[in-house]
Scaffold this motif. Structure first.
Motif, PDB file in Angstrom:
ATOM      1  N   CYS A  10       0.798  -1.228   0.000  1.00  0.00           N
ATOM      2  CA  CYS A  10       0.000   0.000   0.000  1.00  0.00           C
ATOM      3  C   CYS A  10       0.835   1.284   0.000  1.00  0.00           C
ATOM      4  O   CYS A  10       0.266   2.379  -0.069  1.00  0.00           O
ATOM      5  N   LEU A  11       2.145   1.167   0.101  1.00  0.00           N
ATOM      6  CA  LEU A  11       2.955   2.381   0.013  1.00  0.00           C
ATOM      7  C   LEU A  11       2.815   2.995  -1.378  1.00  0.00           C
ATOM      8  O   LEU A  11       2.772   2.268  -2.376  1.00  0.00           O
ATOM      9  N   PRO A  12       2.715   4.309  -1.483  1.00  0.00           N
ATOM     10  CA  PRO A  12       2.544   4.939  -2.796  1.00  0.00           C
ATOM     11  C   PRO A  12       3.739   4.673  -3.711  1.00  0.00           C
ATOM     12  O   PRO A  12       4.868   4.509  -3.253  1.00  0.00           O
ATOM     13  N   GLN A  13       3.450   4.632  -4.999  1.00  0.00           N
ATOM     14  CA  GLN A  13       4.496   4.372  -5.982  1.00  0.00           C
ATOM     15  C   GLN A  13       5.595   5.432  -5.918  1.00  0.00           C
ATOM     16  O   GLN A  13       6.752   5.177  -6.258  1.00  0.00           O
ATOM     17  N   THR A  14       5.225   6.635  -5.464  1.00  0.00           N
ATOM     18  CA  THR A  14       6.196   7.733  -5.410  1.00  0.00           C
ATOM     19  C   THR A  14       7.162   7.610  -4.240  1.00  0.00           C
ATOM     20  O   THR A  14       8.149   8.338  -4.179  1.00  0.00           O
ATOM     21  N   TYR A  15       6.879   6.699  -3.315  1.00  0.00           N
ATOM     22  CA  TYR A  15       7.761   6.529  -2.151  1.00  0.00           C
ATOM     23  C   TYR A  15       9.003   5.762  -2.598  1.00  0.00           C
ATOM     24  O   TYR A  15       8.929   4.591  -2.960  1.00  0.00           O
ATOM     25  N   GLY A  16      10.156   6.437  -2.552  1.00  0.00           N
ATOM     26  CA  GLY A  16      11.368   5.832  -3.093  1.00  0.00           C
ATOM     27  C   GLY A  16      12.386   5.400  -2.064  1.00  0.00           C
ATOM     28  O   GLY A  16      13.459   4.900  -2.418  1.00  0.00           O
ATOM     29  N   LYS A  17      12.066   5.552  -0.776  1.00  0.00           N
ATOM     30  CA  LYS A  17      13.050   5.212   0.255  1.00  0.00           C
ATOM     31  C   LYS A  17      13.008   3.720   0.592  1.00  0.00           C
ATOM     32  O   LYS A  17      12.085   3.004   0.216  1.00  0.00           O
ATOM     33  N   THR A  18      14.025   3.275   1.309  1.00  0.00           N
ATOM     34  CA  THR A  18      14.074   1.883   1.756  1.00  0.00           C
ATOM     35  C   THR A  18      13.026   1.645   2.840  1.00  0.00           C
ATOM     36  O   THR A  18      12.826   2.473   3.727  1.00  0.00           O
ATOM     37  N   VAL A  19      12.352   0.508   2.753  1.00  0.00           N
ATOM     38  CA  VAL A  19      11.391   0.095   3.777  1.00  0.00           C
ATOM     39  C   VAL A  19      12.082  -0.932   4.668  1.00  0.00           C
ATOM     40  O   VAL A  19      12.563  -1.963   4.181  1.00  0.00           O
ATOM     41  N   SER A  20      12.153  -0.636   5.946  1.00  0.00           N
ATOM     42  CA  SER A  20      12.826  -1.535   6.885  1.00  0.00           C
ATOM     43  C   SER A  20      11.815  -2.071   7.889  1.00  0.00           C
ATOM     44  O   SER A  20      11.149  -1.297   8.577  1.00  0.00           O
ATOM     45  N   MET A  21      11.693  -3.381   7.972  1.00  0.00           N
ATOM     46  CA  MET A  21      10.727  -4.020   8.872  1.00  0.00           C
ATOM     47  C   MET A  21      11.401  -5.066   9.738  1.00  0.00           C
ATOM     48  O   MET A  21      12.187  -5.874   9.251  1.00  0.00           O
ATOM     49  N   HIS A  22      11.049  -5.047  11.017  1.00  0.00           N
ATOM     50  CA  HIS A  22      11.500  -6.070  11.954  1.00  0.00           C
ATOM     51  C   HIS A  22      10.266  -6.852  12.401  1.00  0.00           C
ATOM     52  O   HIS A  22       9.336  -6.269  12.952  1.00  0.00           O
ATOM     53  N   ILE A  23      10.274  -8.151  12.151  1.00  0.00           N
ATOM     54  CA  ILE A  23       9.110  -8.990  12.411  1.00  0.00           C
ATOM     55  C   ILE A  23       9.466  -9.966  13.528  1.00  0.00           C
ATOM     56  O   ILE A  23      10.392 -10.768  13.398  1.00  0.00           O
ATOM     57  N   ASN A  24       8.722  -9.878  14.617  1.00  0.00           N
ATOM     58  CA  ASN A  24       9.030 -10.702  15.790  1.00  0.00           C
ATOM     59  C   ASN A  24       7.799 -11.476  16.242  1.00  0.00           C
ATOM     60  O   ASN A  24       6.674 -10.991  16.156  1.00  0.00           O
ATOM     61  N   ASP A  25       8.018 -12.690  16.733  1.00  0.00           N
ATOM     62  CA  ASP A  25       6.974 -13.434  17.421  1.00  0.00           C
ATOM     63  C   ASP A  25       7.632 -14.354  18.431  1.00  0.00           C
ATOM     64  O   ASP A  25       8.668 -14.955  18.146  1.00  0.00           O
ATOM     65  N   LYS A  26       7.013 -14.470  19.592  1.00  0.00           N
ATOM     66  CA  LYS A  26       7.574 -15.341  20.627  1.00  0.00           C
ATOM     67  C   LYS A  26       7.524 -16.804  20.192  1.00  0.00           C
ATOM     68  O   LYS A  26       8.390 -17.606  20.555  1.00  0.00           O
ATOM     69  N   ASP A  27       6.502 -17.177  19.426  1.00  0.00           N
ATOM     70  CA  ASP A  27       6.365 -18.561  18.953  1.00  0.00           C
ATOM     71  C   ASP A  27       7.237 -18.765  17.720  1.00  0.00           C
ATOM     72  O   ASP A  27       6.987 -18.179  16.664  1.00  0.00           O
ATOM     73  N   PHE A  28       8.209 -19.639  17.835  1.00  0.00           N
ATOM     74  CA  PHE A  28       9.176 -19.788  16.757  1.00  0.00           C
ATOM     75  C   PHE A  28       8.571 -20.363  15.487  1.00  0.00           C
ATOM     76  O   PHE A  28       9.019 -20.053  14.384  1.00  0.00           O
ATOM     77  N   ASP A  29       7.542 -21.220  15.613  1.00  0.00           N
ATOM     78  CA  ASP A  29       6.977 -21.803  14.400  1.00  0.00           C
ATOM     79  C   ASP A  29       6.368 -20.730  13.504  1.00  0.00           C
ATOM     80  O   ASP A  29       6.400 -20.841  12.274  1.00  0.00           O
ATOM     81  N   ILE A  30       5.820 -19.669  14.099  1.00  0.00           N
ATOM     82  CA  ILE A  30       5.282 -18.561  13.310  1.00  0.00           C
ATOM     83  C   ILE A  30       6.414 -17.815  12.619  1.00  0.00           C
ATOM     84  O   ILE A  30       6.322 -17.449  11.443  1.00  0.00           O
ATOM     85  N   VAL A  31       7.497 -17.577  13.349  1.00  0.00           N
ATOM     86  CA  VAL A  31       8.665 -16.899  12.772  1.00  0.00           C
ATOM     87  C   VAL A  31       9.222 -17.708  11.602  1.00  0.00           C
ATOM     88  O   VAL A  31       9.541 -17.161  10.544  1.00  0.00           O
ATOM     89  N   ALA A  32       9.330 -19.019  11.787  1.00  0.00           N
ATOM     90  CA  ALA A  32       9.856 -19.889  10.735  1.00  0.00           C
ATOM     91  C   ALA A  32       9.002 -19.804   9.475  1.00  0.00           C
ATOM     92  O   ALA A  32       9.523 -19.664   8.363  1.00  0.00           O
ATOM     93  N   ARG A  33       7.690 -19.899   9.649  1.00  0.00           N
ATOM     94  CA  ARG A  33       6.785 -19.808   8.493  1.00  0.00           C
ATOM     95  C   ARG A  33       6.947 -18.470   7.778  1.00  0.00           C
ATOM     96  O   ARG A  33       7.076 -18.411   6.553  1.00  0.00           O
ATOM     97  N   ASN A  34       6.939 -17.369   8.543  1.00  0.00           N
ATOM     98  CA  ASN A  34       7.026 -16.044   7.921  1.00  0.00           C
ATOM     99  C   ASN A  34       8.363 -15.828   7.217  1.00  0.00           C
ATOM    100  O   ASN A  34       8.435 -15.188   6.164  1.00  0.00           O
ATOM    101  N   LEU A  35       9.427 -16.344   7.806  1.00  0.00           N
ATOM    102  CA  LEU A  35      10.739 -16.238   7.178  1.00  0.00           C
ATOM    103  C   LEU A  35      10.775 -17.012   5.865  1.00  0.00           C
ATOM    104  O   LEU A  35      11.275 -16.512   4.849  1.00  0.00           O
ATOM    105  N   ILE A  36      10.230 -18.228   5.856  1.00  0.00           N
ATOM    106  CA  ILE A  36      10.218 -19.045   4.645  1.00  0.00           C
ATOM    107  C   ILE A  36       9.389 -18.381   3.551  1.00  0.00           C
ATOM    108  O   ILE A  36       9.778 -18.353   2.377  1.00  0.00           O
ATOM    109  N   ILE A  37       8.229 -17.822   3.920  1.00  0.00           N
ATOM    110  CA  ILE A  37       7.382 -17.135   2.941  1.00  0.00           C
ATOM    111  C   ILE A  37       8.128 -15.944   2.340  1.00  0.00           C
ATOM    112  O   ILE A  37       8.088 -15.707   1.121  1.00  0.00           O
ATOM    113  N   THR A  38       8.814 -15.168   3.178  1.00  0.00           N
ATOM    114  CA  THR A  38       9.528 -13.987   2.694  1.00  0.00           C
ATOM    115  C   THR A  38      10.703 -14.368   1.799  1.00  0.00           C
ATOM    116  O   THR A  38      10.932 -13.757   0.747  1.00  0.00           O
TER     117      THR A  38
END
Length: 392
Positions: A10-38
């Protein structure tokens, strides 16, 4: 993961900067799934393969041989290379790895034990057949002792939607209703939101969908719950206008396609962690954020609002530099908790009475088990003045 997709897409096409995201979850199986998808979004050679693989890793109980081959050929080597290099490290040592791609970077900071576990996710238990996997799942999703729960849920659906809901309970594969399932024969070992069983967890069972003889989710777990239902209903699905999961499939596929395409035009940096939210302040002492989405840890049963603000609020940009920096929360239970604290049965009955006219056709109900009574009881929350309780 949905919020990651939506933010990048949903970021506008005109946005040209780097997008930095930190994704955390206490449950490792969720982290593993999200990492594999990414990682799949980064390494797949084309949009169609990336999106198809990401979608079914995320939501389908079974995947195809093509999905399995892609994951083993393109993703497993990325993880096995890390595991090989850290084999002599202590199990609780925290080790980071950054993968650099043309479209951005993907980083994971995990303990040595978690890296080993992540690699094991690529293995489907040798004795697990397609038939046995389905038996394990339907023993939960179609459990006889849960028939009343299912009937109450189905009672509130349109007849065509009941057929869609039932089909997903039977096979657990997110596809349009009429699509062939014949190639979905590999039990999905990669993604499961809930798996732990109290203190009985061991490394051998702390895995994903099919890593033990126990289906890891509630029978009510439903991919529809993760997206805007009005948006799903508006999706065009051709002549099959009531194909509920077909609409969801199309919607998720479109969102994944947009996400993948955004990666090709905007640099994105993803970092994955698996720690208690209380630890993030020490792990990210030098990082500040424009947005922090905390899901429903503000509920009383988790950290609650005061502790969430204390531990995570300090990670936001200072208002002087960014007056729009925001802590985003889902107060999943706040209204129910406020209502229970009042014990106002009279108000609850009033809400139920207000719902009755929507269902009270065909004469006065003769039993408290009449479907109209069941529906009006379920619908009373829709009549409730949520703001009244939330403002408390």
């Amino acid at each position: 993961m949905r919020n990651v997709l939506e933010t990048v897409s949903c970021l506008p096409q005109t946005y040209g900067k780097t997008v930095s995201m930190h994704i955390n979850d206490k449950d490792f199986d969720i982290v593993a799934r999200n990492l594999i998808i990414t990682l799949a979004a980064f390494v797949a050679p084309d949009d169609a393969q990336a999106v198809d693989c990401m979608l079914h890793i995320w939501y389908s109980a079974m995947i195809t041989r093509t999905h399995e081959d892609f994951l083993w050929a393109r993703l497993r080597p990325l993880i096995s290379d890390v595991v090989l290099k850290i084999e002599r490290k202590a199990p609780d040592a925290v080790l980071g790895k950054t993968w650099i791609f043309s479209a951005g970077t993907c980083r994971a900071e995990l303990t040595k034990s978690q890296w080993d576990l992540l690699l094991s996710y690529f293995e489907v238990p040798a004795a697990l057949t397609t038939e046995r996997a389905q038996q394990i799942r339907t023993a939960v999703t179609l459990a006889p002792e849960r028939q009343d729960h299912r009937d109450r849920h189905l009672c509130a659906q349109k007849p065509a939607h009941r057929a869609c809901l039932w089909k997903f309970r039977e096979d657990g594969i997110l596809l349009p209703f009429s699509s062939s399932r014949e190639h979905f024969i590999v039990p999905n070992p990669y993604s499961a939101p809930y798996h732990r069983r109290g203190d009985l967890v061991t490394d051998s069972c702390f895995r994903t969908f099919y890593q033990s003889d126990d289906w890891p989710m509630k029978d009510s777990a439903d991919p529809l719950a993760g997206w805007s239902f009005p948006e799903i209903l508006q999706v065009y699905s051709g002549p099959a206008s009531n194909d509920l999961y077909g609409k969801l499939y199309i919607h998720v596929r479109e969102r994944l396609t947009t996400f993948r395409q955004r990666l090709s035009v905007r640099r994105c940096e993803f970092s994955f962690l698996s720690v208690n939210a209380k630890e993030l302040l020490t792990r990210m002492d030098n990082i500040r954020f424009a947005r922090i989405e905390v899901s429903n840890i503000t509920d009383v049963g988790y950290l609650g609002m005061p502790q969430t603000a204390a531990y995570l609020g300090r990670l936001l940009d200072h208002p002087r530099g960014n007056p729009y920096s925001t802590l985003i929360s889902l107060f999943l239970n706040a209204v129910d908790e406020a209502e229970r604290s009042l014990g106002d049965m009279e108000m609850q009955m009033r809400d139920m009475v207000r719902a009755m006219p929507f269902f009270n056709r065909g004469g006065k109900p003769k039993s408290r088990y009449d479907p109209r009574i069941v529906l009006s009881t379920a619908a009373k929350d829709l009549m409730r003045d949520g703001d009244h309780y939330f403002n408390m």
